[in-house]
Design an enzyme around this catalytic site. Structure first.
Site, short mmCIF file in Angstrom:
data_model
loop_
_atom_site.label_atom_id
_atom_site.label_comp_id
_atom_site.label_asym_id
_atom_site.label_seq_id
_atom_site.Cartn_x
_atom_site.Cartn_y
_atom_site.Cartn_z
N GLU A 1 0.86 -1.19 0.00
CA GLU A 1 0.00 0.00 0.00
C GLU A 1 0.89 1.22 0.00
O GLU A 1 1.71 1.42 0.91
CB GLU A 1 -0.91 0.00 1.23
CG GLU A 1 -2.09 -0.96 1.08
CD GLU A 1 -3.09 -0.88 2.23
OE1 GLU A 1 -4.04 -1.68 2.20
OE2 GLU A 1 -2.91 -0.07 3.16
N ASP B 1 -5.54 9.98 9.81
CA ASP B 1 -4.25 9.45 10.21
C ASP B 1 -3.77 10.01 11.53
O ASP B 1 -4.01 11.16 11.87
CB ASP B 1 -3.21 9.76 9.12
CG ASP B 1 -3.38 8.84 7.92
OD1 ASP B 1 -3.23 7.61 8.12
OD2 ASP B 1 -3.67 9.33 6.82
N TYR C 1 -10.76 -3.89 3.80
CA TYR C 1 -9.78 -3.46 4.79
C TYR C 1 -10.55 -3.16 6.07
O TYR C 1 -11.30 -2.19 6.13
CB TYR C 1 -9.06 -2.22 4.26
CG TYR C 1 -7.93 -1.67 5.11
CD1 TYR C 1 -8.06 -1.46 6.47
CD2 TYR C 1 -6.72 -1.31 4.52
CE1 TYR C 1 -7.03 -0.94 7.23
CE2 TYR C 1 -5.68 -0.78 5.26
CZ TYR C 1 -5.86 -0.59 6.62
OH TYR C 1 -4.83 -0.04 7.36
#
Lengths: 409, 273
Positions: free
Chosen positions: B49, B60, B175
């Site tokens: 990734e 994040d 995911y």
């Protein structure tokens, strides 16, 4: 029934956003998966309570007795005379508790937070006005309050930081990115994603993912609803033009929204042109940006050729934001509202003019609206009327203004 | 079959699970990225990734935020990220590369430009963090048409209907974000993750990877028992941060961590077999 035109197509009365929060191509829900559930929960709660008589009664009560509404509309007769053009009226949001329009929204969202049993409130703030307005209602309701604020803003708005702390809030300086309002918003979203179960995120402007742009607008629309009635009482008719400053755009939408179907009322949103649009140092995405996706919605943004968000500039910390509420993006494209820029220097001039002619010290944000209204009035007849949203008072800006003018307090 | 499907099919055959390392393109320099990707493959990575740096990475944690900042400091961009994939493909035509990032750089490049260029350079899939299925109506068909796998995130609070929706719309793998939080967070409850993965696998036949908060070989080994893939990001990126002045050492640290994870994952797969 009045009709507005969008892209040549005539539609019915204005009823945006759609179910998924779209204003034409703008708005929407652009967030990571973990925030989808809390946003769904928030949408459901808001849909339920916005028409709930008990909720409305409590909100109205608080707006009247705690905020001090209705705020007056004031005819700035001396200013108008000196310009010699249209009559300028001021919607006095600066007279609200905490000194700005921000509290209209935090009172509403805090009531919602309590009904949703969320004991922990978070907020982002730039100049600190929304942070103070959030800390204020959190103190009143006994809710824990954490305010995210860019480290640069913490430095330049120390007075508001102290106010928030006095009100019992925790102020967290944000050190990432450009360390300003947009980064504070990022950090608040990160906090929310980490504490979704017990936390209510009070966004301060008409941006963010759906339902925030619509919800914040609805809470701020009390400005326009009152103003409409007050102008009718004062002058027997609606104003010819509305003028409001636009950062994220909550005070402007609050004034504009109840007038959208009144097509004879022109609307002007005033962005911060900073050092001048041509210099690139400004905060005017509607005037000089292009559409993109940030902070959960699609709207006009200040970005570089690679789609990275760029730093903005304005003398007014409250307008220093690279995006703008998606409804403004739509009102711009549809032609219903016009967006213009006022530079730092012009805003300062507006600030001094209003202060000296009317004895009203406006916030630097609102000074942008005042400055444009003065220009606009000069092109109009004395029997015409402009209603300006005086969104906040200028006490918080005294240090900034003194420093800019080389005065030590 | 896409490269991602091939990879999972081969792994299934050999009774192993996918190890998916993440790194941000251009962190700390553009020169670091491609050799590091090759080293990751040599250390046992099955899919890579590659993060597209963004100025406002809302999902994040601090480690990957700073990686974006380091990359943007020397003007890394989506265009240049695609060029890095092109360089990687010159010597590796097997290992799938999935781009991971935020929507705005893709909007800025233009959806059609993006998918055409991505296909051209050999990108296999894209995971756009802030593009939920609700808003993906325009990009998704273009990706599918170009043979790019759209990878969707699932969170602990995604209900069964959403799992079904992602499963229908997604390709390659799903995911699973192992916790409510940002990348690199530290409070992972693996028993809970296992229950969730088993529930997802009852709904979807796509492979399911687990990421956000996978710190070490032990955790990777445990996750490999019930998930099809382990995604590791912040644990690797923090090595780049610690050794940003000595790229060789950063790469060596990353290789060590991945080898240990590979070993632990293969050991737990062998034990279960």
């Amino acid at each position: 029934m009045t009709l507005i035109k969008d892209s040549g197509r005539v539609s019915g009365p204005y009823n945006l956003p759609d179910e998924r929060g779209h204003f034409g191509p703008y708005g929407g829900i652009f967030v990571a998966e973990t925030l989808m559930e809390p946003l769904t929960e928030l949408r459901a709660a808001y849909e339920r309570y916005r028409t709930d008589p008990d909720f409305i009664a409590e909100l109205d009560h608080d707006l009247k007795h705690y905020v001090g509404r209705p705020s007056p509309v004031y005819h700035a007769a001396r200013l108008s005379r000196e310009i010699g053009g249209a009559q300028i009226y001021l919607k006095r949001e600066d007279l609200n508790h905490t000194g700005a329009h921000k509290v209209n929204n935090t009172v509403g969202q805090a009531l919602l937070a309590r009904r949703m049993n969320k004991p922990r409130i978070i907020a982002e703030t730039g100049a600190g006005q929304h942070g103070v307005a959030t800390a204020t209602v959190a103190a009143r309701l006994g809710l824990k309050c954490i305010v995210y604020m860019g480290a640069v803003d913490v430095e330049r708005q120390s007075l508001n930081v102290y106010r928030m702390k006095l009100l019992g809030a925790e102020v967290v300086p944000v050190e990432s990115g450009s360390r300003t309002l947009k980064d504070a918003l990022n950090e608040a979203l990160r906090d929310w994603v980490t504490h979704v179960d017990d936390t209510f995120y009070i966004i301060g402007t008409v941006a963010g993912p759906h339902p925030y742009p619509a919800m914040v607008r609805d809470f701020q629309s009390v400005i326009g609803r009152e103003a409409k009635q007050q102008m009718r009482e004062l002058t027997g008719r609606l104003p010819d033009a509305l003028v409001a400053c636009v950062g994220g755009g909550s005070n402007a939408i609050g004034l504009f929204h109840p007038f959208i179907d009144d097509c004879d009322v022109a609307m002007y949103g005033v962005e911060a042109a900073g050092d001048g649009i041509e210099t690139g140092r400004h905060s005017a995405p509607l005037s000089a940006g292009r559409p993109g996706v940030l902070h959960g919605n699609r709207t006009y943004l200040m970005e570089d050729e690679d789609g990275e968000i760029i730093e903005t500039h304005s003398i007014s910390a409250g307008l220093d934001y690279p995006g703008v509420g998606p409804e403004h993006a739509w009102l711009k494209d549809s032609g219903r509202a016009t967006y213009v820029g006022i530079t730092d220097a012009q805003a300062m001039e507006g600030f001094h003019t209003l202060t000296l002619t009317e004895g009203i010290i406006p916030a630097l944000e609102s000074s942008h609206a005042v400055a444009y209204a003065i220009q606009l009035a000069a092109t109009m007849r004395p029997d015409q009327q402009i209603l300006v949203n005086l969104s906040g008072r200028g006490d918080k800006d005294i240090n900034t203004i003194a420093t800019r003018e080389g005065i030590r307090l | 079959m896409s490269r991602i499907q091939n990879t999972f099919a081969a792994l299934r055959e050999s009774g192993r699970k996918a190890l998916i390392p993440f790194l941000t393109a251009g962190d700390p320099t553009a020169e670091f990225t491609v050799p590091c990707m090759h080293a990751m493959v040599a250390a046992g990575a099955d899919i890579i990734e590659l993060g597209i740096p963004f100025s406002d990475p809302m999902a994040d944690g601090p480690v990957i935020q700073r990686a974006s900042e380091r990359a943007l400091a020397h003007k890394m961009s989506l265009r240049k990220t695609l060029a890095l994939v092109e360089a990687f493909r010159r010597t590796d035509t097997v290992t799938p590369v999935v781009l991971m990032g935020y929507l705005n750089p893709i909007e800025s490049l233009g959806y059609r430009n993006f998918v055409e260029r991505a296909r051209e350079v050999g990108v296999d899939g894209a995971l756009t963090v802030d593009l939920p299925p609700e808003e993906s109506g325009e990009l998704l068909p273009l990706m599918l048409e170009a043979g790019l796998d759209p990878i969707f995130l699932l969170a602990p609070n995604s209900g069964p209907e959403r799992v079904q929706e992602m499963s229908d719309l997604g390709r390659g793998y799903l995911y699973y974000v192992s916790l409510k939080g940002v990348t690199g967070a530290s409070n992972l409850d693996l028993d809970d993750v296992e229950r969730r993965i088993r529930a997802i696998k009852e709904i979807s036949s796509l492979p399911v990877g687990v990421g956000f908060g996978v710190k070490n070989a032990e955790m990777a080994g445990t996750i490999a028992r019930f998930a099809d893939a382990v995604v590791v990001g912040s644990a690797l990126v923090s090595q780049i941060e610690a050794f940003q002045d000595s790229p060789d050492q950063a790469q060596a640290q990353i290789v060590d961590i991945l080898r240990a994870m590979r070993e632990a994952m293969d050991a737990s797969a062998a034990r279960d077999a």
